[in-house]
Write an enzyme that holds these catalytic residues in place. Structure first.
Site, PDB file in Angstrom:
ATOM      1  N   MET A   1      42.430  52.140  40.029  1.00 26.61           N
ATOM      2  CA  MET A   1      43.045  50.958  39.414  1.00 26.61           C
ATOM      3  C   MET A   1      42.378  49.674  39.888  1.00 26.61           C
ATOM      4  O   MET A   1      42.239  48.716  39.124  1.00 26.61           O
ATOM      5  CB  MET A   1      44.549  50.919  39.693  1.00 26.61           C
ATOM      6  CG  MET A   1      45.328  52.034  39.011  1.00 26.61           C
ATOM      7  SD  MET A   1      45.005  52.171  37.231  1.00 26.61           S
ATOM      8  CE  MET A   1      45.522  50.570  36.657  1.00 26.61           C
ATOM      9  N   GLU A   2      41.946  49.655  41.138  1.00 27.35           N
ATOM     10  CA  GLU A   2      41.265  48.474  41.668  1.00 27.35           C
ATOM     11  C   GLU A   2      39.921  48.274  40.974  1.00 27.35           C
ATOM     12  O   GLU A   2      39.563  47.143  40.619  1.00 27.35           O
ATOM     13  CB  GLU A   2      41.097  48.600  43.185  1.00 27.35           C
ATOM     14  CG  GLU A   2      42.389  48.420  43.958  1.00 27.35           C
ATOM     15  CD  GLU A   2      43.403  49.555  43.819  1.00 27.35           C
ATOM     16  OE1 GLU A   2      44.577  49.337  44.155  1.00 27.35           O
ATOM     17  OE2 GLU A   2      43.038  50.668  43.380  1.00 27.35           O
TER      18      GLU A   2
ATOM     19  N   LEU B   1      53.344  49.571  40.188  1.00 27.86           N
ATOM     20  CA  LEU B   1      53.556  50.694  41.103  1.00 27.86           C
ATOM     21  C   LEU B   1      52.327  51.038  41.939  1.00 27.86           C
ATOM     22  O   LEU B   1      52.280  52.093  42.573  1.00 27.86           O
ATOM     23  CB  LEU B   1      54.039  51.919  40.325  1.00 27.86           C
ATOM     24  CG  LEU B   1      55.344  51.692  39.541  1.00 27.86           C
ATOM     25  CD1 LEU B   1      55.718  52.930  38.743  1.00 27.86           C
ATOM     26  CD2 LEU B   1      56.478  51.279  40.459  1.00 27.86           C
ATOM     27  N   CYS B   2      51.337  50.155  41.963  1.00 25.11           N
ATOM     28  CA  CYS B   2      50.150  50.368  42.798  1.00 25.11           C
ATOM     29  C   CYS B   2      50.457  50.023  44.249  1.00 25.11           C
ATOM     30  O   CYS B   2      51.192  49.086  44.529  1.00 25.11           O
ATOM     31  CB  CYS B   2      48.986  49.503  42.309  1.00 25.11           C
ATOM     32  SG  CYS B   2      48.172  50.168  40.860  1.00 25.11           S
ATOM     33  N   HIS B   3      49.850  50.786  45.134  1.00 26.41           N
ATOM     34  CA  HIS B   3      50.006  50.528  46.568  1.00 26.41           C
ATOM     35  C   HIS B   3      49.096  49.379  46.997  1.00 26.41           C
ATOM     36  O   HIS B   3      47.993  49.246  46.483  1.00 26.41           O
ATOM     37  CB  HIS B   3      49.619  51.778  47.373  1.00 26.41           C
ATOM     38  CG  HIS B   3      50.526  52.934  47.149  1.00 26.41           C
ATOM     39  ND1 HIS B   3      50.365  53.807  46.102  1.00 26.41           N
ATOM     40  CD2 HIS B   3      51.614  53.359  47.836  1.00 26.41           C
ATOM     41  CE1 HIS B   3      51.314  54.726  46.156  1.00 26.41           C
ATOM     42  NE2 HIS B   3      52.088  54.480  47.194  1.00 26.41           N
TER      43      HIS B   3
ATOM     44  N   ASP C   1      37.140  33.622  29.249  1.00 25.78           N
ATOM     45  CA  ASP C   1      37.746  32.323  29.541  1.00 25.78           C
ATOM     46  C   ASP C   1      36.695  31.223  29.642  1.00 25.78           C
ATOM     47  O   ASP C   1      36.877  30.136  29.088  1.00 25.78           O
ATOM     48  CB  ASP C   1      38.548  32.400  30.836  1.00 25.78           C
ATOM     49  CG  ASP C   1      39.170  31.064  31.195  1.00 25.78           C
ATOM     50  OD1 ASP C   1      39.884  30.499  30.335  1.00 25.78           O
ATOM     51  OD2 ASP C   1      38.937  30.582  32.312  1.00 25.78           O
TER      52      ASP C   1
END
EC number: 4.6.1.17
Length: 159
Positions: free
Chosen positions: A113-114, A75-77, A128
């Site tokens: 969020m970014e 739901l992030c823009h 990794d």
């Protein structure tokens, strides 16, 4: 449920409508840590890891992840980021790497969020690249450090 901005009156998930919001300068900082054995950290710091420059790869991965957050978090823009910075620091006394990310834009929604995604993916990239050497590394303390701009104002995490 009305307190959750991504949930409508029927309890369904929706992307928040930000079209009426004012554009402001918004910035967010986040961090993450990767704990590892001293030998693993020495490989990274000395640049002798067989996969190459771990920090450079993790930095680019974090930057790329910030730009693709809208594609990863449902739901992030999609945002036009104007700055993404990822810094990595080896803390040899504690056998860990600290990652700090900064994201910035002028827009209608925040970049928390970014910033969190950038720090998280940089940490995952370190894991990794080093998992062949050590599988029991621990990624911890992924958190928002600070955010500015927008209606909710300034937030700064406790030290």
């Amino acid at each position: 449920m009305s307190n959750f901005t991504h949930i409508n009156a029927s309890g369904e998930a929706n992307m928040v409508d930000v079209s009426a919001k004012q554009e402001t300068v918004r910035e967010a900082r986040a961090e993450a840590f990767v704990h590892m054995a001293p030998e693993t950290l020495k490989l990274i710091v000395s640049g002798s890891h067989h996969k190459g420059d771990v920090f450079a790869t993790a930095r680019i991965a974090g930057i790329q992840a910030a730009k693709k957050t809208w594609d990863l978090i449902p739901l992030c823009h999609p945002l036009l980021l104007t700055k993404v910075e990822v810094q990595l620091e080896a803390i040899e006394a504690e056998n860990m790497v600290r990652i700090e990310s900064v994201c910035k834009l002028t827009g209608k929604t925040g970049v928390e969020m970014e910033a969190l995604t950038a720090a998280s993916v940089a940490a995952l990239t370190i894991y990794d690249m080093c998992k062949a050497v050590q599988k029991d590394m621990v990624i911890s303390q992924v958190r928002l450090l600070e955010k500015t701009g927008g209606k909710s104002g300034h937030f700064k995490a406790d030290a």
